[in-house]
Write a protein that holds these residues in place. Structure first.
Motif, PDB file in Angstrom:
ATOM      1  N   GLN A   8       1.042  -1.284   0.060  1.00  0.00           N
ATOM      2  CA  GLN A   8       0.248   0.284  -0.222  1.00  0.00           C
ATOM      3  C   GLN A   8       0.963   1.164  -0.275  1.00  0.00           C
ATOM      4  O   GLN A   8       0.324   2.597  -0.339  1.00  0.00           O
ATOM      5  N   LEU A   9       1.973   1.146   0.389  1.00  0.00           N
ATOM      6  CA  LEU A   9       2.492   1.818   0.611  1.00  0.00           C
ATOM      7  C   LEU A   9       3.651   2.467  -0.773  1.00  0.00           C
ATOM      8  O   LEU A   9       4.636   3.670  -1.738  1.00  0.00           O
ATOM      9  N   LYS A  10       3.728   1.734  -1.657  1.00  0.00           N
ATOM     10  CA  LYS A  10       4.122   1.854  -2.853  1.00  0.00           C
ATOM     11  C   LYS A  10       3.910   2.905  -3.380  1.00  0.00           C
ATOM     12  O   LYS A  10       2.331   2.934  -3.910  1.00  0.00           O
ATOM     13  N   VAL A  11       4.245   3.757  -4.363  1.00  0.00           N
ATOM     14  CA  VAL A  11       3.951   5.217  -4.247  1.00  0.00           C
ATOM     15  C   VAL A  11       4.538   5.484  -6.275  1.00  0.00           C
ATOM     16  O   VAL A  11       5.308   5.417  -6.826  1.00  0.00           O
ATOM     17  N   GLU A  12       2.550   5.376  -7.199  1.00  0.00           N
ATOM     18  CA  GLU A  12       3.526   5.765  -8.635  1.00  0.00           C
ATOM     19  C   GLU A  12       3.403   7.244  -8.653  1.00  0.00           C
ATOM     20  O   GLU A  12       2.774   8.363  -7.787  1.00  0.00           O
ATOM     21  N   GLU A  13       3.955   7.908  -9.416  1.00  0.00           N
ATOM     22  CA  GLU A  13       4.477   8.866  -9.938  1.00  0.00           C
ATOM     23  C   GLU A  13       4.152   9.782 -11.256  1.00  0.00           C
ATOM     24  O   GLU A  13       4.148   9.116 -11.818  1.00  0.00           O
ATOM     25  N   LEU A  14       3.398  10.800 -10.855  1.00  0.00           N
ATOM     26  CA  LEU A  14       3.736  11.181 -12.190  1.00  0.00           C
ATOM     27  C   LEU A  14       3.992  12.818 -12.635  1.00  0.00           C
ATOM     28  O   LEU A  14       3.534  13.461 -11.862  1.00  0.00           O
ATOM     29  N   SER A  15       4.697  13.320 -13.833  1.00  0.00           N
ATOM     30  CA  SER A  15       5.742  14.088 -13.982  1.00  0.00           C
ATOM     31  C   SER A  15       4.600  14.729 -14.820  1.00  0.00           C
ATOM     32  O   SER A  15       3.913  14.221 -16.061  1.00  0.00           O
ATOM     33  N   LEU A  16       4.517  15.935 -15.446  1.00  0.00           N
ATOM     34  CA  LEU A  16       4.006  16.980 -16.339  1.00  0.00           C
ATOM     35  C   LEU A  16       4.572  17.956 -17.285  1.00  0.00           C
ATOM     36  O   LEU A  16       5.846  18.346 -16.257  1.00  0.00           O
ATOM     37  N   SER A  17       4.364  17.765 -18.442  1.00  0.00           N
ATOM     38  CA  SER A  17       4.970  18.796 -19.082  1.00  0.00           C
ATOM     39  C   SER A  17       5.112  20.318 -18.575  1.00  0.00           C
ATOM     40  O   SER A  17       6.038  21.204 -18.689  1.00  0.00           O
ATOM     41  N   THR A  18       4.159  20.893 -17.912  1.00  0.00           N
ATOM     42  CA  THR A  18       3.619  21.724 -17.816  1.00  0.00           C
ATOM     43  C   THR A  18       2.260  22.081 -16.593  1.00  0.00           C
ATOM     44  O   THR A  18       1.640  20.727 -16.813  1.00  0.00           O
ATOM     45  N   HIS A  19       2.813  22.767 -15.006  1.00  0.00           N
ATOM     46  CA  HIS A  19       1.215  22.749 -14.146  1.00  0.00           C
ATOM     47  C   HIS A  19       0.785  23.874 -14.497  1.00  0.00           C
ATOM     48  O   HIS A  19      -0.124  23.661 -13.759  1.00  0.00           O
ATOM     49  N   GLU A  20       0.403  24.349 -15.255  1.00  0.00           N
ATOM     50  CA  GLU A  20      -0.429  25.291 -15.656  1.00  0.00           C
ATOM     51  C   GLU A  20      -0.398  26.013 -17.630  1.00  0.00           C
ATOM     52  O   GLU A  20       0.043  24.992 -17.536  1.00  0.00           O
TER      53      GLU A  20
END
Length: 434
Positions: free
Chosen positions: A25-37
């Motif tokens: 449950q503690l395993k975390v998937e990460e998500l990155s964006l080319s822009t945050h706005e």
């Protein structure tokens, strides 16, 4: 000691199990964006890591507008467009999720915050567009229809139709980014005109966009006339092809008003009988067939008006019969030439006439002189004869044979040959009285 060990053994599994579960449950998937706005309509590239088991991944904006992502475990990647109706502010989320893996039963999910910098609320009508490529052409032209900005369409499909006409295609699928595409071919029954295409959300006709299509005239309308020549008031058959219109007018030398009108068939062709105008002048003219409703669509054919009296007879000359001139032979009596009648014809006859005249004249004169001597001896004296009788032979320059024509198959009956002689001069006959 034994008690403690026993307790430890019995508690051990209970202690280890939660730790394993917690680790998962503690395993975390990460998500990155080319822009945050960004503003509504901004394309955002998304990359996810830690997606160890994933059959299919989906990207969403605030839990809506699902867009497929590419899976390449342990990563996923894709692009999502900020919706046109997104309100301005930082309270937005871009999420990535994988369907549960069948074997492990684990579901993978990750999200990242996003700020909409402007816009928001109801999507303005002008942001929805409909594009036709090309936007003009004749029957048979292939048209690519492209729509954008239909994110508010909850049915996720649009109906394409002609304003004031029939439906072209129902329930064309709309992507989550609000785009759709469709291909249409201008049908054969479409007549040259300007048509308005409209794409409207299925069940929500207020969400729509328009575009105009100009259906042009066929490239080469053709007109033929049969016959292509005739007198005024003559009936002529006119055949046309490529005329996409309900009625056709006929113009004489391009003038107005038309001198005849005929309906055009559904197959873009027509056959009509037209009458040459009563005031048409002899000579070359032009007949124009023009669509009544679309004067830019026409074809021409030449027509020749013949002289009064009907159709010309092609080149047949009625020649007059040539009557030969009259040759004047002549019998010279007492110095006066009396013209005989000769019928012009072959040259041989004419030559004979001119040769026989002088030769036969000599013989006639000799007989006349002999008679004069005989009768003069009885009734006239020498003085009278000298004063009234004169004989002269004329020379000739040719020889001719005269052959009497005999019936077919039989030999000639007789032949006369005339030969010229030198001029013997003048002869005088003196009468001696007894």
């Amino acid at each position: 000691m034994a008690v403690l060990l026993s307790a430890a053994i019995s508690v051990g599994p209970l202690a280890f199990t939660p730790l394993a579960a917690v680790g998962t449950q503690l395993k975390v998937e990460e998500l990155s964006l080319s822009t945050h706005e960004g503003d509504p309509g901004t394309s955002v590239s998304v990359t996810g890591t830690g997606f160890e088991a994933c059959g299919r991944a989906t990207l969403t904006f605030d839990g809506q507008h699902a867009t497929p992502a590419t899976v390449n475990v342990p990563q996923i990647s894709g692009t999502i467009v900020v919706p046109q109706d997104a309100t301005a502010g930082p309270d937005h989320t871009i999420e990535a999720a994988c369907d549960p893996d069948v074997d492990s039963g684990n579901a993978y999910h990750a999200e990242a915050p996003f700020t909409v910098t402007s816009g928001g609320g109801t999507t303005p009508a002008e942001t929805r567009t409909l594009t036709l490529d090309p936007d003009h052409g004749p029957v048979g032209t292939r048209i690519d229809v492209q729509g954008k900005g239909f994110t508010q369409c909850s049915a996720k499909s649009v109906d394409l139709y002609v304003v004031g006409g029939t439906t072209i295609k129902s329930e064309i699928a709309v992507a989550d980014n609000g785009d759709f595409s469709y291909t249409e071919v201008v049908p054969s029954e479409a007549i040259p005109n300007t048509y308005t295409f409209q794409a409207a959300c299925t069940g929500e006709p207020d969400i729509y966009a328009d575009a105009d299509l100009v259906v042009e005239s066929p490239a080469n309308p053709v007109l033929t006339l049969d016959p292509a020549r005739g007198a005024k008031n003559a009936t002529v058959q006119a055949d046309g092809a490529g005329f996409s219109c309900p009625d056709v007018d006929f113009q004489w030398d391009g003038g107005e008003p038309p001198f005849a009108t005929a309906p055009a068939a559904d197959s873009d062709t027509f056959t009509a009988e037209i009458t040459v105008p009563a005031d048409a002048q002899p000579g070359a003219h032009t007949v124009r067939a023009v669509c009544t409703a679309y004067p830019e669509q026409y074809a021409e054919a030449p027509f020749t008006v013949t002289d009064e009296g009907g159709t010309e007879t092609g080149g047949t000359e009625t020649g007059g019969t040539e009557t030969g001139g009259t040759d004047t032979g002549g019998t010279e009596t007492g110095g006066t030439e009396t013209g005989g009648t000769g019928t012009g014809g072959t040259d041989n006859t004419s030559a004979v006439a001119w040769v026989v005249g002088p030769a036969s004249l000599g013989g006639a004169l000799i007989l006349a002189i002999a008679a004069a001597v005989y009768f003069g001896r009885l009734h006239r004296g020498p003085r009278w004869v000298r004063g009234h009788v004169r004989a002269t032979l004329r020379p000739a320059t040719a020889t001719a044979d005269l052959t009497e024509q005999s019936p077919s198959g039989e030999p000639p009956t007789r032949t006369i040959r005339l030969d010229p002689h030198a001029d013997p001069g003048s002869s005088t006959i003196d009468e001696v009285d007894r």
